[in-house]
Design an enzyme around this catalytic site. Sequence first.
Site, PDB file in Angstrom:
ATOM      1  NE  ARG A   1      -4.386  -1.103   0.128  1.00 45.24           N
ATOM      2  CZ  ARG A   1      -4.579  -2.098  -0.733  1.00 45.24           C
ATOM      3  NH1 ARG A   1      -3.631  -2.441  -1.583  1.00 45.24           N
ATOM      4  NH2 ARG A   1      -5.715  -2.764  -0.735  1.00 45.24           N
TER       5      ARG A   1
ATOM      6  CD  GLU B   1      -3.587   3.902  -6.729  1.00 42.62           C
ATOM      7  OE1 GLU B   1      -2.408   3.573  -6.502  1.00 42.62           O
ATOM      8  OE2 GLU B   1      -4.497   3.094  -6.988  1.00 42.62           O
TER       9      GLU B   1
ATOM     10  CG  HIS C   1      -3.119  -0.026  -7.368  1.00 43.11           C
ATOM     11  ND1 HIS C   1      -3.694   0.694  -6.354  1.00 43.11           N
ATOM     12  CD2 HIS C   1      -3.060  -1.296  -6.899  1.00 43.11           C
ATOM     13  CE1 HIS C   1      -3.960  -0.118  -5.314  1.00 43.11           C
ATOM     14  NE2 HIS C   1      -3.583  -1.322  -5.651  1.00 43.11           N
TER      15      HIS C   1
END
Lengths: 394, 393
Positions: free
Chosen positions: B228, B257, B280
């Site tokens: 994370r 993001e 991601h």
Amino acid sequence: MKILIADLFSPAGINTLEEQKHEVIYDKSLSGDKLNEALSTHQPDVLIVRSTKVPAEAIDSNANLAVIIRAGAGYDTIDVAHASTKGVYVANCPGKNATAVAELTMGLIISIDRRLGENYKLQKEGKWRKGMFTKCLGLKGRTLGLIGFGNIAQRVASRALAFEMNVLTFNRSGKTIEGVTAVGTIDELLTQCDIVSLHVPNNKDTKGMVNKEFLEKMKADGVLINTARGAAVVEEDLVAHLESHEKFWFGTDVLQGEPSEKECDWEHPLGMHPRVYGSHHIGASTIQSENEIGQEAVRICEVFASTGSVDNENWVNREKSSSKQTIVVKAKRTPEVYGDVFSVIAKHGWTIGESEALLCEGGAALILKIGGEGPEDVAAKLLDHESVLSASVS
Amino acid sequence: MFLICDVFSQEGIRSLTEDGYEVVYNKDLAGDGLVEEVRSLQPEVLVVRSTKVTKGVIDASSNLKVIIRAGAGTDTIDVEYATTQGIYVANCPGKNATAVAELAMGLIISIDRRLAENYLFQKQGKWRKGIFAKCLGLKGRTLGLIGFGNISQKVAQRALAFEMKVVAYDVIQKDTEGVQFVSSIDEVLEIADIVSLHVPNLPTTKGMVNAEFLNKMKDNAVLINTARGELINEEDLAVHLETNENFWYGTDVLKGEPSSKECDWEHPLALHPRVYGSHHIGASTKQAEAEIGEEVVRIGKKFKEIGIIDDINHVNKSMLKKNYTLVIRAKNGTKSLADIYTTLEDNQWDIEKTESTPCKSEGLFLLKILGDGPRNIEEKLSSFESIEEVSFE
């Protein structure tokens, strides 16, 4: 000995050679004419190269040259045939690069699967494109086919198995390891595999093997990986295949016509293609493999320094066919008997191959083993010689 | 009905519709658009992947009973608020693990051989073989795993096949062949050439990668983050990259993001030359999608059929205690008791309190059970001959 090293080489290896009192000349920028000059000026006994080409004129630049060591496995960049006519040993270091190449192979496979090159490029351009990357497949459960199953392919196999892939291989000897299935024909491999990886040396059988026919047998959304040699691929056929198959991808460390310099502009149709992931011929370029290779090259130098020859496992251009017959001569050891024995045999119409001269304790008696082909009655002729004790032909 | 608002396995959707469930699939829903759609459709089950589920989303459907995270971490869902509204939050632990492990290895190899730069130069028509002469190779180097759950264990297996040395730290020691457990994070940082983070985002892990952490690492180490963005103190990392020219960072996750799938976005770390990033995509493989899809469908169907979320998926189980009072009137005797308790056990009922009183009618007794479990226990119990009547108070 005097050793000229003309490519990037392990510093630890150079240290060891110097500790052993050899004179080492190290210049990784040598190639082409500059290499010929260096060979002519320094007259080394041993030349060590990695990717620098060694053509006939380089070999001719130095009459003193005894050994050319390829710090790698393939030796298609050396004019071996010419070296052979001059009695120059060509030695290689098989298998030492294998881990580095296997790691790169896996790196290309994963990079293409998750499109990591594009992820990076877009990020550096300040672009977020998460939506583009939703169709990646993942590796677990997919099938990898290895063409060839030598040192490199075996290491790729063990890594791919840890990624829970199905692994198949096609190779001429039907070799395999636990967990890998050997198939009987290349076609079987091409039709069943999602990813096909080439692990064959460059020779007349493999040159251009990846052609239109080969490619059409692969899955429409197949991936071809080449960390072997650019010559294995018919590049126009591959370009056409990429154009007509929008889900086909190619990952390669080797393209034909790659520059010999370390840095320049260079456009290649495959290199520029959006579905090609390439690297700059770096398959063996890790410090880890450089160290392993360096150690092996040093070992070859040590063996040569102490015995004047190169071990079979490294000696690439040893005559492969063995003699049909062998003459064994036992003689009193005089200065003339060596020359006389060979002279008799040659005059008696024999073609002489490899030979060995052994001494019994005390040095009074000599045993000569001479391979070759010729009339068996040469034995009787040899017995006429006053120093010859016995002679036989088998 | 099911509202699925992120990329989801088509096979999974088919499996639901074939069984007669109503499914609305719209992978582009997020933010206000999501709130509106939820208000208009009033779904019972909401399935998300990375789309955030805020208080606003939860309030928009009074029908909402379950939120299913098609993944493991639930930090993008307001779990606390969902619980206050009596809504189950479920997840699918371990199903993305392989995809994330493959990506972690991909970042590790890519950085080691600088594959993305190789790619970029080639596309620009440049040959730069000379730049790539100092790559180290992976065999024999040490990988340090912080956290040793599903993903990390799969990374370890793969790294061992690459003949790397693997060390790990986790709050719980798990003996695994080939992996050396150490007793502190500091030990990992000291000996590892490559450090990879595999911990969830919690108050205790948030910002754990700060100046202190980074300074304990080797000068030429590599840090990999597929966990994370919140674990990183990003300013400290930016400074560290500036002052340690042989330090590299590989990450699938950066703070802030975008929630959209496509836009311009510059992030100081993303633009840094020694950072290899991905958008991601840790769980983004068809393989993971298929496994997750199966699990989400299994969770959804089980909930619709018998009203249960299995413990392994039930994220807010301890927070969400419903207490029902089941009132059973049954014939005296051990057979009734056996029938009742066996049925409750088979249907995973938790019992808190029981109260038994004899009935006015002869031969019957009344049993009140305070507990939690599927509501269809009523019809299950009614089928027994020994039981006269069942109801909820």
